[in-house]
Design a protein around this motif. Sequence first.
Motif, PDB file in Angstrom:
ATOM      1  N   ASP A 227       0.943  -1.159   0.003  1.00 48.80           N
ATOM      2  CA  ASP A 227       0.114  -0.026  -0.072  1.00 48.80           C
ATOM      3  C   ASP A 227       0.861   1.445   0.007  1.00 48.80           C
ATOM      4  OD1 ASP A 227      -2.206  -1.561  -0.180  1.00 48.80           O
ATOM      5  OD2 ASP A 227      -2.487  -1.416   2.132  1.00 48.80           O
ATOM      6  N   SER A 228       1.898   1.105   0.870  1.00 50.39           N
ATOM      7  CA  SER A 228       2.925   2.439   0.778  1.00 50.39           C
ATOM      8  C   SER A 228       3.751   2.554  -0.445  1.00 50.39           C
ATOM      9  CB  SER A 228       3.870   2.110   1.780  1.00 50.39           C
ATOM     10  OG  SER A 228       3.280   2.176   2.960  1.00 50.39           O
ATOM     11  N   ALA A 229       3.764   1.401  -1.301  1.00 49.72           N
ATOM     12  CA  ALA A 229       4.295   1.494  -2.428  1.00 49.72           C
ATOM     13  C   ALA A 229       3.279   2.150  -3.442  1.00 49.72           C
ATOM     14  CB  ALA A 229       5.124   0.370  -2.792  1.00 49.72           C
ATOM     15  N   VAL A 230       2.219   1.681  -3.262  1.00 47.98           N
ATOM     16  CA  VAL A 230       1.392   2.152  -4.375  1.00 47.98           C
ATOM     17  C   VAL A 230       1.163   3.955  -4.222  1.00 47.98           C
ATOM     18  CG1 VAL A 230      -1.099   2.297  -5.089  1.00 47.98           C
ATOM     19  CG2 VAL A 230       0.011   0.115  -4.730  1.00 47.98           C
ATOM     20  N   GLU A 231       1.087   3.934  -2.895  1.00 49.71           N
ATOM     21  CA  GLU A 231       0.920   5.755  -2.525  1.00 49.71           C
ATOM     22  C   GLU A 231       2.030   6.460  -3.016  1.00 49.71           C
ATOM     23  OE1 GLU A 231      -0.484   7.994   1.542  1.00 49.71           O
ATOM     24  OE2 GLU A 231       0.605   6.078   1.693  1.00 49.71           O
ATOM     25  N   GLY A 232       3.203   5.780  -3.034  1.00 44.76           N
ATOM     26  CA  GLY A 232       4.389   6.667  -3.278  1.00 44.76           C
ATOM     27  C   GLY A 232       4.463   6.665  -4.841  1.00 44.76           C
ATOM     28  N   ALA A 233       4.085   5.864  -5.445  1.00 44.68           N
ATOM     29  CA  ALA A 233       4.065   5.579  -7.075  1.00 44.68           C
ATOM     30  C   ALA A 233       3.192   6.702  -7.801  1.00 44.68           C
ATOM     31  CB  ALA A 233       3.834   4.250  -7.460  1.00 44.68           C
ATOM     32  N   LEU A 234       2.006   6.787  -6.927  1.00 42.42           N
ATOM     33  CA  LEU A 234       0.932   7.802  -7.387  1.00 42.42           C
ATOM     34  C   LEU A 234       1.323   8.991  -6.997  1.00 42.42           C
ATOM     35  CD1 LEU A 234      -2.364   5.799  -6.284  1.00 42.42           C
ATOM     36  CD2 LEU A 234      -1.613   6.118  -8.572  1.00 42.42           C
ATOM     37  N   LEU A 235       2.105   9.029  -6.031  1.00 42.46           N
ATOM     38  CA  LEU A 235       2.358  10.622  -5.604  1.00 42.46           C
ATOM     39  C   LEU A 235       3.307  11.032  -6.574  1.00 42.46           C
ATOM     40  CD1 LEU A 235       2.833  13.182  -3.704  1.00 42.46           C
ATOM     41  CD2 LEU A 235       4.401  11.835  -2.636  1.00 42.46           C
ATOM     42  N   ARG A 236       4.220  10.300  -7.034  1.00 42.05           N
ATOM     43  CA  ARG A 236       5.498  10.343  -8.151  1.00 42.05           C
ATOM     44  C   ARG A 236       4.919  10.892  -9.513  1.00 42.05           C
ATOM     45  NH1 ARG A 236       8.264   6.614  -4.846  1.00 42.05           N
ATOM     46  NH2 ARG A 236       7.410   4.811  -5.919  1.00 42.05           N
ATOM     47  N   GLN A 237       3.931  10.415  -9.745  1.00 40.56           N
ATOM     48  CA  GLN A 237       3.058  10.572 -10.839  1.00 40.56           C
ATOM     49  C   GLN A 237       2.099  11.777 -10.716  1.00 40.56           C
ATOM     50  OE1 GLN A 237       3.695   9.267 -13.946  1.00 40.56           O
ATOM     51  NE2 GLN A 237       5.295   7.967 -13.119  1.00 40.56           N
ATOM     52  N   SER A 238       1.905  12.188  -9.777  1.00 43.64           N
ATOM     53  CA  SER A 238       1.109  13.566  -9.455  1.00 43.64           C
ATOM     54  C   SER A 238       1.375  14.934 -10.061  1.00 43.64           C
ATOM     55  CB  SER A 238       0.775  13.719  -7.877  1.00 43.64           C
ATOM     56  OG  SER A 238       1.843  14.184  -7.411  1.00 43.64           O
ATOM     57  N   PHE A 239       0.446  15.799 -10.037  1.00 41.95           N
ATOM     58  CA  PHE A 239       1.060  17.201 -10.315  1.00 41.95           C
ATOM     59  C   PHE A 239       2.045  17.530  -9.847  1.00 41.95           C
ATOM     60  CE2 PHE A 239      -3.650  17.276 -11.865  1.00 41.95           C
ATOM     61  CZ  PHE A 239      -3.221  17.436 -13.472  1.00 41.95           C
ATOM     62  N   LEU A 240       2.178  17.316  -8.295  1.00 42.32           N
ATOM     63  CA  LEU A 240       3.206  17.608  -7.104  1.00 42.32           C
ATOM     64  C   LEU A 240       4.693  17.059  -7.889  1.00 42.32           C
ATOM     65  CD1 LEU A 240       3.827  19.460  -4.843  1.00 42.32           C
ATOM     66  CD2 LEU A 240       3.515  17.299  -3.539  1.00 42.32           C
ATOM     67  N   GLY A 241       4.508  15.872  -8.155  1.00 38.43           N
ATOM     68  CA  GLY A 241       5.662  14.971  -8.504  1.00 38.43           C
ATOM     69  C   GLY A 241       6.158  15.595  -9.747  1.00 38.43           C
ATOM     70  N   ARG A 242       5.290  16.093 -10.617  1.00 37.92           N
ATOM     71  CA  ARG A 242       6.108  16.735 -12.033  1.00 37.92           C
ATOM     72  C   ARG A 242       6.352  18.159 -11.778  1.00 37.92           C
ATOM     73  NH1 ARG A 242       0.440  15.176 -15.643  1.00 37.92           N
ATOM     74  NH2 ARG A 242       0.528  13.155 -15.326  1.00 37.92           N
ATOM     75  N   MET A 243       5.830  18.694 -10.865  1.00 34.88           N
ATOM     76  CA  MET A 243       6.565  19.811 -10.205  1.00 34.88           C
ATOM     77  C   MET A 243       7.947  19.913  -9.792  1.00 34.88           C
ATOM     78  SD  MET A 243       3.018  21.899  -8.395  1.00 34.88           S
ATOM     79  CE  MET A 243       4.234  23.043  -7.683  1.00 34.88           C
ATOM     80  N   GLY A 244       7.862  18.526  -8.895  1.00 37.57           N
ATOM     81  CA  GLY A 244       9.368  18.403  -8.555  1.00 37.57           C
ATOM     82  C   GLY A 244      10.301  18.025  -9.583  1.00 37.57           C
ATOM     83  N   HIS A 245       9.833  17.580 -10.860  1.00 40.56           N
ATOM     84  CA  HIS A 245      10.878  17.353 -11.883  1.00 40.56           C
ATOM     85  C   HIS A 245      11.124  18.637 -12.513  1.00 40.56           C
ATOM     86  CE1 HIS A 245      11.186  12.844 -11.983  1.00 40.56           C
ATOM     87  NE2 HIS A 245      10.075  12.420 -11.640  1.00 40.56           N
ATOM     88  N   ALA A 246      10.164  19.451 -12.548  1.00 39.25           N
ATOM     89  CA  ALA A 246      10.450  20.675 -13.340  1.00 39.25           C
ATOM     90  C   ALA A 246      11.463  21.546 -12.481  1.00 39.25           C
ATOM     91  CB  ALA A 246       9.060  21.495 -13.439  1.00 39.25           C
ATOM     92  N   ILE A 247      11.394  21.583 -11.209  1.00 43.33           N
ATOM     93  CA  ILE A 247      12.449  22.422 -10.572  1.00 43.33           C
ATOM     94  C   ILE A 247      13.656  21.763 -10.101  1.00 43.33           C
ATOM     95  CG2 ILE A 247      10.556  23.873  -9.620  1.00 43.33           C
ATOM     96  CD1 ILE A 247      11.033  22.445  -6.928  1.00 43.33           C
ATOM     97  N   GLU A 248      14.010  20.522 -10.643  1.00 41.81           N
ATOM     98  CA  GLU A 248      14.996  19.839 -10.307  1.00 41.81           C
ATOM     99  C   GLU A 248      16.469  20.582 -10.840  1.00 41.81           C
ATOM    100  OE1 GLU A 248      16.390  15.132  -9.845  1.00 41.81           O
ATOM    101  OE2 GLU A 248      15.624  15.690 -11.899  1.00 41.81           O
ATOM    102  N   PRO A 249      16.480  20.935 -11.881  1.00 38.44           N
ATOM    103  CA  PRO A 249      17.803  21.685 -12.398  1.00 38.44           C
ATOM    104  C   PRO A 249      17.862  22.828 -11.387  1.00 38.44           C
ATOM    105  CG  PRO A 249      16.244  21.381 -14.305  1.00 38.44           C
ATOM    106  CD  PRO A 249      15.498  21.071 -13.032  1.00 38.44           C
ATOM    107  N   ILE A 250      16.834  23.472 -10.990  1.00 40.19           N
ATOM    108  CA  ILE A 250      17.398  24.620  -9.967  1.00 40.19           C
ATOM    109  C   ILE A 250      17.798  24.212  -8.646  1.00 40.19           C
ATOM    110  CG2 ILE A 250      16.240  26.733  -8.909  1.00 40.19           C
ATOM    111  CD1 ILE A 250      14.026  26.726 -10.958  1.00 40.19           C
ATOM    112  N   VAL A 251      17.366  23.215  -8.064  1.00 40.06           N
ATOM    113  CA  VAL A 251      17.730  22.754  -6.826  1.00 40.06           C
ATOM    114  C   VAL A 251      18.891  21.953  -6.884  1.00 40.06           C
ATOM    115  CG1 VAL A 251      15.475  23.059  -5.859  1.00 40.06           C
ATOM    116  CG2 VAL A 251      16.015  20.811  -6.735  1.00 40.06           C
TER     117      VAL A 251
END
Length: 745
Positions: free
Chosen positions: A600-624
């Motif tokens: 269940d935790s793995a499913v929750e984490g996988a969905l979070l990584r695919q969420s809008f928030l996860g995509r925002m994290g990918h977008a700002i990765e070059p800055i951080v």
Amino acid sequence: MTALTPTPSEKKTFRVALIGNPNTGKTTLFNALTGFRARVGNYPGVTVETRTGALKGSNGAVQILDLPGTYSLSAHSPDELIAVEVLTGIHSVEAKPDLLAVVVDAANLERNLFLATQVMEIGLPTVIVLNMVDAAAEAGITVDGEKLAERLGVPVLPTSASKGKGVDAVATLLRGQSPPAPPATDHLFPPEFEREIDALAAVLRDADQNALAAEPVLLQRALLDQDGAAEERLADAAGEPVRTHLKEARQRLSDQGIRIRTVEARMRYGHIRGLLTDVVSRPEESKDSLSDKIDRILIHRVWGTLVFAVLMLIVFQAIYSWSAPLMDAIDAVFGALGDVVTAAMGEGPLRSLIVDGVIAGVGGVVIFLPQILILFAFIALLEDCGYMSRAAFLMDRLLSRCGLSGRSFIPMLSSFACAIPGIMATRTIEDRRDRLTTILVAPLMSCSARLPVYVLLIGAFIPERTLVPGVLGLQGTVLFCMYLVGFAFAVPVAMLLKRTLLKGKTPSFILELPSYKMPQWRTVIHRVLERGQAFLWRAGTVIFAVSVVVWALTYYPRPESVATETEAAYATEIAQAEAAAQSGDAEAQATLEETLARRDSAVEGALLRQSFLGRMGHAIEPIVKPIGWDWRIAMAVVASFPAREVVVATLGIIYDVGGDAAEDNPDLREKLRTAKDPQGNLIFNLPVALSLMVFFALCAQCAATLAIIRRETNSWRWPIFTFTYMTVLAYFAALVTYQVGMLFM
């Protein structure tokens, strides 16, 4: 142009305004008269809190307004401005009161009558409440109330509000609703000054501002206080001709040898000394009071500082130690509530919204209530017994070096628990630049919401090494340093602000040191409950709203394929665990439950990584990337915008430990220590942990704080500026921390 004086409908209640200097017992009298049943609110467009209550036994027919404490009608702070506006009748909401009750300290009558005589000149029915007569008597001071009433031309009522003495007499007078005649006021100013007052009134009448022209005290304030509140009000109503006339009038008076800055003090205090002849008697030999003897230690440069340091240590230790069980209980209650909803509803977005958005959002606010209440309990006790003024006096020596005064001490102290009450406490700072500077640096103090972040990362990456056996450890030292980071940066930031955007002279710090007294427990409790209610309402609404927005970013989109693929990866392991559990073995059953939880935790984490928030994290990765972060850390930081402590739960989800993981969770700490990127490199190391802690120590990751700055400054300019400068400061401090740390790796 329209007149500022309101034209309310016919009054149904008899309205009394209490006014007085700070530390005269005005609020204690208000509580005694209203029975602590007061309504607390804010006037539209300003940040000053108001307290209104019905007189006990009047069935609502008599309403009492507790005006902010002020030393004179020369308004500079927002608190003082409200008092002047209400008394002179130029407030946009409040009409003039029916009766003014001026509360004065019997032991400091000469100073207190400065304000009282100003108030009497307004021309409204007035009574003088001669408070603290018992404390004055203990000091050998007696006041002939009857003679004073005869000379002032208004009733004088002796009281000791803290002990309930004389309060019934005040209540009887107010309940009768038969106000005394307005006092006859003496002309204290020289004839040249009075002629300028008449000329200013004529200018206002020409501008069709007859109501303002009829307010002599308002005209005096405008002429005496250059760039003060009264001048601003008249100029807003009558336009630039008022400013021009005032400038010319001041010059004419100066040419005639009348010094604007000193004329009132000289004339008014001379008049007061005459009034008090044979009215006040003092002992021939002045003896040191108990307060004087105590102050030899408590305001001493060395001993006083040591006592202050010990008191602050006790306060903060109590905040964290006493609040921990209460916070755990609150966390358990909201966790149980979430479990009940989870069990009662089927899986889907509505359940997630209620559990992860609404319940978690409300719980994220309420959980800090114990710390807020404990902090304000200490502040209320220290204020009520008289010590807080001494602490401000001691801190003035330090704060004056960065352009502030001791008045900024209490707001900055409050911010160590939460920046919201700290920012609210700046209302008593008179100088606008000082108040803004304090508001802008208060969020740099490490509040309690940062503590979970520190505890998690220190526990994971700082070894348990002893520096001083039995006394000092490395982990505790690092935690202490994190609290010092914010204060260390606040000093240069304040200095820079006072030399650039908020340039101005360091204000003189004149502070009254009230006599020590036993705290009034009922007053303390009432004040703490008011502060707690204000925190829940002001911070809670914002955090709740932002929490729902962040929930949506973490929940959507929710592709079924992600969950299906993750569940498939665990299918074989779960099938084996289920087969083993069929034997009824307790250990096998526990293994099955653990495997299901990991899935269940793995499913929750996988969905979070695919969420809008996860995509925002990918977008700002070059800055951080330059500060050592990858997209996962960036995503956790973005998710923590409603409240900093959310980063712990977000990291728990990202690393498949679960959103309920606490900062001391050993599995989460181990996951952080061993997590690797696709290239096999560790995501976290000591420099990355230090970089993240320094960033959180300095960043503006708190939506509620920014909302309170907007409320207190009545502008979005300052919260935007605060968020920008703190984020930039945090980024570069984290950059230096990481890059320097990597040199030693």
